[in-house]
Write an enzyme that holds these catalytic residues in place. Sequence first.
Site, mmCIF file in Angstrom:
data_model
loop_
_atom_site.group_PDB
_atom_site.id
_atom_site.type_symbol
_atom_site.label_atom_id
_atom_site.label_comp_id
_atom_site.label_asym_id
_atom_site.label_seq_id
_atom_site.Cartn_x
_atom_site.Cartn_y
_atom_site.Cartn_z
ATOM 1 N N GLU A 6 1.010 -1.288 0.110
ATOM 2 C CA GLU A 6 0.017 -0.090 -0.161
ATOM 3 C C GLU A 6 0.890 1.280 -0.214
ATOM 4 O OE1 GLU A 6 -1.539 0.704 4.061
ATOM 5 O OE2 GLU A 6 -3.386 1.807 3.108
ATOM 6 N N ASN A 58 0.201 -1.470 5.332
ATOM 7 C CA ASN A 58 1.146 -0.568 6.210
ATOM 8 C C ASN A 58 0.659 -0.844 7.597
ATOM 9 O OD1 ASN A 58 3.442 1.191 4.829
ATOM 10 N ND2 ASN A 58 1.532 1.315 3.626
ATOM 11 N N CYS A 112 -5.060 -3.033 2.652
ATOM 12 C CA CYS A 112 -4.455 -2.842 3.898
ATOM 13 C C CYS A 112 -5.709 -3.300 5.029
ATOM 14 C CB CYS A 112 -3.915 -1.871 4.297
ATOM 15 S SG CYS A 112 -3.184 -1.870 6.244
ATOM 16 N N ASN A 123 -6.882 6.617 -1.253
ATOM 17 C CA ASN A 123 -5.887 5.398 -1.194
ATOM 18 C C ASN A 123 -6.166 4.328 -2.410
ATOM 19 O OD1 ASN A 123 -3.982 3.560 -0.236
ATOM 20 N ND2 ASN A 123 -4.746 3.968 1.631
ATOM 21 N N GLU A 160 -5.695 8.660 8.045
ATOM 22 C CA GLU A 160 -6.382 8.204 6.603
ATOM 23 C C GLU A 160 -7.929 8.806 6.509
ATOM 24 O OE1 GLU A 160 -5.759 4.530 4.607
ATOM 25 O OE2 GLU A 160 -4.709 3.819 6.406
HETATM 26 N N1 CDT Z 1 -2.995 1.221 6.688
HETATM 27 C C1 CDT Z 1 -3.767 0.619 7.239
HETATM 28 O O1 CDT Z 1 -5.086 0.455 6.954
HETATM 29 N N2 CDT Z 1 -3.361 0.126 8.551
HETATM 30 C C2 CDT Z 1 -4.236 -0.580 9.333
HETATM 31 C C3 CDT Z 1 -3.645 -0.189 10.808
HETATM 32 C C4 CDT Z 1 -4.392 1.047 11.284
HETATM 33 S S1 CDT Z 1 -4.003 1.012 13.004
HETATM 34 C C5 CDT Z 1 -4.924 2.638 13.219
HETATM 35 C C6 CDT Z 1 -4.371 -2.165 9.375
HETATM 36 O O2 CDT Z 1 -5.418 -2.597 9.428
HETATM 37 O O3 CDT Z 1 -3.517 -2.635 9.340
#
Ligand code: CDT
Length: 310
Positions: free
Chosen positions: A47, A197, A172, A110, A146
């Site tokens: 991502e 991420n 993600c 995104n 985000e």
């Molecule tokens: N980038 C992303 O979506 N990360 C989320 C973690 C967010 S923590 C607030 C994930 O679900 O891995």
Amino acid sequence: MSRLLTVAAGQLGPIARNDSRKAVVRRLIDLMRQAHEMKCELIVYPELALTSFFPRWWMEDREEIDSFFEHEMPGPDTRALFDEAERLKMGFYLGYAELVVEDHQTHHYNTSIIVDREARIVGKYRKIHLPGHADHRPNYPFQHLEKRYFDVGNLGFGAWRAFDGIVGMCICNDRRWPETYRVMGLQGVEMVMLGYNTPTHVPWMPVYDHLTGFHNHLVLQSGAYQNSTFVVGVAKAGVEEGCELAGGSCIVAPSGEIVLRPRSLAGQQGRTIQFRFESRAGSLQANHRTPWSDTAGLTAGAAIYAGPIT
Ligand code: CDT
């Protein structure tokens, strides 16, 4: 029908805030060449693979925020990736921040794309499940904004005929939601690609920190098994601008088994790595994907799944 698809998972190490797009694209091309040497035909990147994970920073200056977004794809800095892909006959999945004007309004998404072996964009997805918060939380070591920087995706969960099969994608946090896989499963998806991420520590919810790796594999494996699809999950890993990212990339078979993950701890600590798997990308256990026998059953199926509340 037996179809063989060799896929590389291009897990990336940290990207610094001031790394140039050109430098990052050079890293992606490097991985693509390695994957090609390993006879892969498709490489999956994480991502937001062109920049540091910028939603960790509170920013107010529009120009600064927009500097993390791509205004066209391919654009001047990403053209080289498409050119190399075309030369090598490699497909790829790429996550990036997209700025687009639609209906006279500027939107920020995104986004991820699937690019085929002829360097054509065959599929686009805009992230639906945006995690984190929109408010300023300066007391945390890093934030997850985000909800501030992105609009909710408006393209749904698609599936596309490409690479001699049916492929889909998400991004993600989507991987933690059953409907993500199910909507693609109902379209007959055979391989779901996703980049992520994931920090090892969530400042406002530390109670789950010790379960980060477990939850990652839990959702990838159950999504694969319940929908009879391969899942290729690819992380950024290592300490990026003070935030530790969990890594944990893996390829899951329709059986739910992890068929490949990085062997060494070094991979988990952010050294840029890649690996591959070879398997039949056909429907191994497709019978349990839908309870009916043909696509005409889809309409009826909706009623079966969602009867009236009694
Ligand atoms: N980038 C992303 O979506 N990360 C989320 C973690 C967010 S923590 C607030 C994930 O679900 O891995």
